[in-house]
Structures are given as C-alpha cells and as structure tokens.
Design a protein around this motif. Structure first.
Motif, short mmCIF file in Angstrom:
data_model
loop_
_atom_site.label_atom_id
_atom_site.label_comp_id
_atom_site.label_asym_id
_atom_site.label_seq_id
_atom_site.Cartn_x
_atom_site.Cartn_y
_atom_site.Cartn_z
N MET A 1 -68.82 92.72 31.37
CA MET A 1 -67.41 93.09 31.33
C MET A 1 -66.60 92.23 30.73
O MET A 1 -65.55 92.22 30.75
N GLN A 2 -67.08 91.15 30.99
CA GLN A 2 -66.35 89.54 31.54
C GLN A 2 -67.49 88.12 31.07
O GLN A 2 -68.93 88.24 30.76
N HIS B 1 -58.43 95.66 34.44
CA HIS B 1 -59.91 95.38 34.98
C HIS B 1 -60.26 93.97 34.44
O HIS B 1 -60.89 92.79 34.92
N GLU B 2 -60.19 93.52 33.04
CA GLU B 2 -60.50 92.90 32.37
C GLU B 2 -59.70 91.32 32.37
O GLU B 2 -59.44 90.37 32.57
N HIS C 1 -59.97 90.57 36.11
CA HIS C 1 -60.91 88.88 35.79
C HIS C 1 -60.01 87.66 35.19
O HIS C 1 -60.65 86.34 36.19
N GLU D 1 -67.04 90.41 39.41
CA GLU D 1 -67.14 92.09 39.34
C GLU D 1 -66.31 93.05 40.13
O GLU D 1 -65.97 93.93 39.84
N ALA E 1 -62.49 92.29 39.95
CA ALA E 1 -62.08 93.36 38.96
C ALA E 1 -61.51 94.48 39.73
O ALA E 1 -61.27 95.18 39.18
N TYR F 1 -71.55 94.94 40.62
CA TYR F 1 -70.37 95.24 40.41
C TYR F 1 -69.77 96.88 42.07
O TYR F 1 -68.63 96.02 42.34
ZN ZN Z 1 -66.15 93.21 35.04
#
Ligand code: ZN
Ligand code: ZN
Length: 507
Positions: A1-2, A338-339, A344, A369, A372, A454
């Motif tokens: 996700m990052q 989150h992002e 992040h 993670e 986030a 995560y």
């Molecule tokens: Zn992420």
C-alpha cells in the motif's frame, strides 16, 4: 500500500542478488553491553556512514540503482556463490568497524542509524547463510515475461527430491520475522495477539451491526449467525458509494478535510508547504492496489510526492462496481487517512525533517505500515466520522484486513493451512470477497512475513501509547506523543519504544 524506493530496493534485490535488508531487534541493548567500544565524534560518525554507503553502492549496485544512485549502475550482480561469498566478506568487514563504535556519545538520530546499519548487515548474513532462499525459491531467478508460465514449466520438472513447499516453516518464519520486523515479540506471539484482536473486532462489529440493523435492514429477521449478520449490514452500507468518474475529485476534496480536522483537534504538525499531488498511477506501476504514495528518493528531495490513484480504464462494469462498493463512502475516507494524511504522507514528511540516508534505505516496514494503520484508529478515536456506527463498522472491516493478514501468513507458512481453509477464513472471518481472497492466496504463496508487518507495527504503536499514558498520567499529550514518535524516522517500533520509555528525546 505504500511505495518508497527502498521497497523497490527490496524487490530488486530479491529478484537478482538474493539479499534483503535488516535484522535483529536487540541492537540497542547490545550496543550498551559491548565492552570494547570507542567513542566517536559526530563528524567522525558522519564520515563513517558516508564510507559505508560508498562501499555498499559498490558491493550492491542493485541497491544503489533502487536508491536512484546511478554511479555503479552499469555493473551487474550475478546471483552466484562468488557474489554471495564476497557479500559475506563485506558484511564481516563492516560489522567489525561498526561493533566497536560506542553509541553513548552519539545523538539519538545517529544511534538509531548505527543500530540500523548493524541490523542490516546481520540480517543480510542471516538471509545468506540461514534462509538461503536462492536454493529453493524460483522467484529468486530473473524471469523475463510470464511468471505463471515459468512456474508451470518449472513444476513439470519437479520431483519429490527437488520440490520444496512454498511454506517456509516455523524455524525460517521466526528467523525472517526477527530479521525483517525487528519486533520484541516472536512471530508466534504476534499471531496470538492477532487472534485476540480479531475476536475483539468481531465482538465490536456485532454490537455495531445490532445498532444499525433496523436502520439498514428494516423488518428483515436477524440471522443468529454473528458473521452473517455483520456481513449483511456491511453489504447494505456498501451500496453507498461514489460514481466511478467521481474517484479523483472525491480524493482531492478529502485531503483538505483531513488536514483541517487534524489542525482543529491538535493531533500533530502538518507541513503544508509542498502539496501532495493526486495523479493517475503511471501505467507501469499499476497493480492490485487502488492507491499508493510515491515519495521522492532521498537523493532527489525536490521531486514531488504523488498520491497515485489507479483509474478504472478498461475494466468491466461489474469489476468497477465491486471496487466502488469496497471503497464505499466510509472506506474511501479511511484509505485517504492511511495513504496520505496523517498516514504515509505525513509520516514521510516528519521523517524528512531529519533526513538520514540510512533510515531511508533500511527503514522499517512494520513501523511505516504500522503508523499508517495506527493513524486510522487514532483519527476515529478523535471523533472523525462523527463517531457514527457506520464509520466504526467499516473501520473494523478495514482493520481486519491487517489483523487477518497476520493470521493468514502465519497459518499458511507455519501451521500448514490449506487453500480451502485460507479462503474460507478470509471470506468468513475478514468479510472479504471471493476475488480478494483469491488474490490474497496468490500473495501468501510467494511472500512471507511481509503480510504480518501491518498488524505487528500497529499493535506495538498502540501498546507504546497506552504504556506512556500510564507512565505520564495527566501530563500525557497525544500530539507530543505523535511528534516524538515520528521524529525518530522510520526506525523499528521496538527501538523507538526503548528510546521513548527511557526519555531519550530526538531534539
Ligand atoms: Zn500502507
Ligand atoms: Zn453500486
């Protein structure tokens, strides 16, 4: 996700030279107990770091490339024994240099850099001598073109003597968990913690589903089965989603709303000098995720930071509808948290305030993670989303992804969970769709431990906060906690915890 470049570094290294960064969690304690150490001045330590990096770029051109440092890029690393032997020599030489450095006179920033360098070297040695993935994992070899076709072809030639399960087993899992996650907990403890978190989420979700039942389901009879009841309310709520063409404007509008909330509630500092640019994910980067943050490399600090969002080009109406339901009115907000803010993007802004090439290179994935995932919970706790049962129910569904990723990864690699059991688990315990469960089963077969990062980071940050609250009583300030926590850069949470509980400030 990052997406930071060291992620690219890891991917590049896995596919070519079989090296992955990072290592053991007890680095700080060891630093203090080592007898024959010498004090080093700040400027001498800066020189030492520079020499280390120059040597690393030479030793590992793939890593240099991934860090967008192109001086040695023309050289190719061959994934053979000679290369690995040379790497081991490099590791021993530098560990000898670094083990005699006393961290006591160093700034906290340099202390964490020192530990990260040692952990990188020790972790890499573990990968090369213990994990030995190059001996058994076909993804370690360069494959141009269709990976599935390669696997199918490879599978034809496997015999019971040469075939090896993709499940890495307990011993390797614990070793890799220690090397990559650098948690004070073992993998098994983290798995047990995730099981407890899952039960807690289910209990809370049932209460929320009961609360929302008549509002969403009217006179329909409530099923006795808890999971079924929760799933029905989630399905009904998921009908509230934007139209496909509203995706970009919706995200652009969301970001200032989050910024204002954080400022009004004094949650942490935001630097609004350089805006985050929402753009379409470049085609070569489009994969399974709908959104990611793309940060400039540390050697290109003036580049923009992008919030990449993948447009729905060329997808079937059915697929688009399914994605829109998944990223419904509530989850879309959590995705932006989150992002971007305060997830992040905000973490990265803080990390960049005390730039460290070492931390950017060897930054801890579980911390990144984990932050986030923590930021989602923290925003809802502050009342974001009006404390509505809808927002909390969707939050728990989203949070269960992180929790169940940990359970799934450990169950598959250590406890030999089967494909049928895995998909049943994801659909019936994490409320995922068949398509999501299929995709996750693919991922768990060719990765290990990463899916556990995560929840590991998240749960440890939450624990640390609660511990500090107890320690500080009335003096605890949430904003101060966030600022101090983020000030250490992307160091492992366990290392930050030791420093914070000892009262070692950053500035
Ligand atoms: Zn992420
Ligand atoms: Zn719809």
């Amino acid at each position: 996700m990052q997406k930071h470049f060291y992620r690219a570094a890891i991917a590049t290294l896995i596919s070519t030279s079989a090296i992955t960064p990072v290592a053991h969690a007890d680095g700080i304690a060891r630093t203090r107990s080592t007898a024959a150490t010498a004090s080093v001045s700040a400027s001498a330590f800066t020189r030492l770091k520079q020499e280390f990096l120059v040597a690393l770029w030479k030793q590992d051109p793939d890593m240099a490339m991934a860090a967008r440092k192109y001086t040695d890029a023309a050289k190719l690393t061959l994934p053979d024994q000679a290369t690995r032997d040379q790497y081991l020599k490099f590791i021993d030489r530098w560990l000898t240099h670094l083990l005699i450095v006393s961290s006591e006179t160093l700034s906290v920033n340099d202390q964490t850099d020192l530990v990260l360098m040692r952990q990188y070297l020790e972790g890499t040695r573990w990968y090369l001598t213990q994990f030995r993935e190059f001996e058994w994992n076909p993804t370690q070899h360069n494959i141009a073109g269709d990976y599935d076709a390669f696997l199918t072809e490879t599978a034809k030639h496997l015999t019971p003597d040469t075939a090896r399960s993709f499940r890495i087993g307990k011993e390797r899992y614990e070793g890799k968990f220690k090397a990559d996650i650098q948690s004070p907990f073992t993998a098994e403890q983290t798995y047990q913690r995730a099981l407890a978190a899952k039960d807690e989420a289910h209990r809370n979700m049932e209460k929320l589903a009961d609360q929302l039942w008549s509002k969403t389901m009217g006179d329909q009879p409530k099923p006795d089965d808890r999971v079924q009841k929760i799933a029905m309310v989630i399905a009904k709520l998921s009908e509230q989603h934007i139209k496909g063409e509203e995706l970009f404007p919706a995200i652009r509008q969301q970001l200032p709303v989050l910024e204002k909330w954080i400022k009004d509630h004094d949650l942490l500092e935001l630097d609004s000098k350089k805006p985050l640019i929402v753009r379409e994910t470049p085609e070569y980067e489009r994969g399974v995720t709908i959104a990611s943050i793309e940060a400039p490399g540390i050697f290109r600090p003036h580049d923009n930071t992008y919030f990449n969002v993948t447009p729905f080009d060329g997808q079937s109406a059915e697929k688009i509808e399914s994605t829109l339901r998944e990223y419904n009115r509530w989850v879309l907000q959590i995705l932006c948290i989150h992002e971007a803010i305060p997830g992040h993007y905000t973490q990265l802004q803080h990390a960049n305030q005390s730039p460290s090439v070492i931390k950017t290179l060897f930054g801890n994935g579980a911390m990144i993670e984990g932050w986030a995932v923590y930021s989602e919970r923290m925003m809802l706790e502050s009342g974001y989303g009006e404390n509505s049962p809808e927002m909390w129910l969707m939050y728990y569904k989203w949070n269960l992804r992180a929790v169940c990723n940990t359970i799934l990864d450990y169950s598959v690699h250590v406890l030999r969970m089967t494909e049928v059991q895995a998909k049943d688990f994801l659909i019936n315990h994490a409320f995922q769709t068949q398509a999501e469960a299929d995709g996750k089963w693919q991922r768990v077969q060719y990765s290990s431990v990463q899916l556990a990062s995560y929840f590991s980071g998240f749960s440890e940050i939450l624990d640390l906060r609660e511990e500090l609250k107890k320690q500080q009583g009335d003096k605890f300030k949430l904003k101060q906690f966030h600022e101090q926590f983020l000030g250490y850069g992307s160091a492992p949470v366990g290392m930050i915890k030791t420093l914070m509980l000892n009262g070692s400030g950053v500035k």
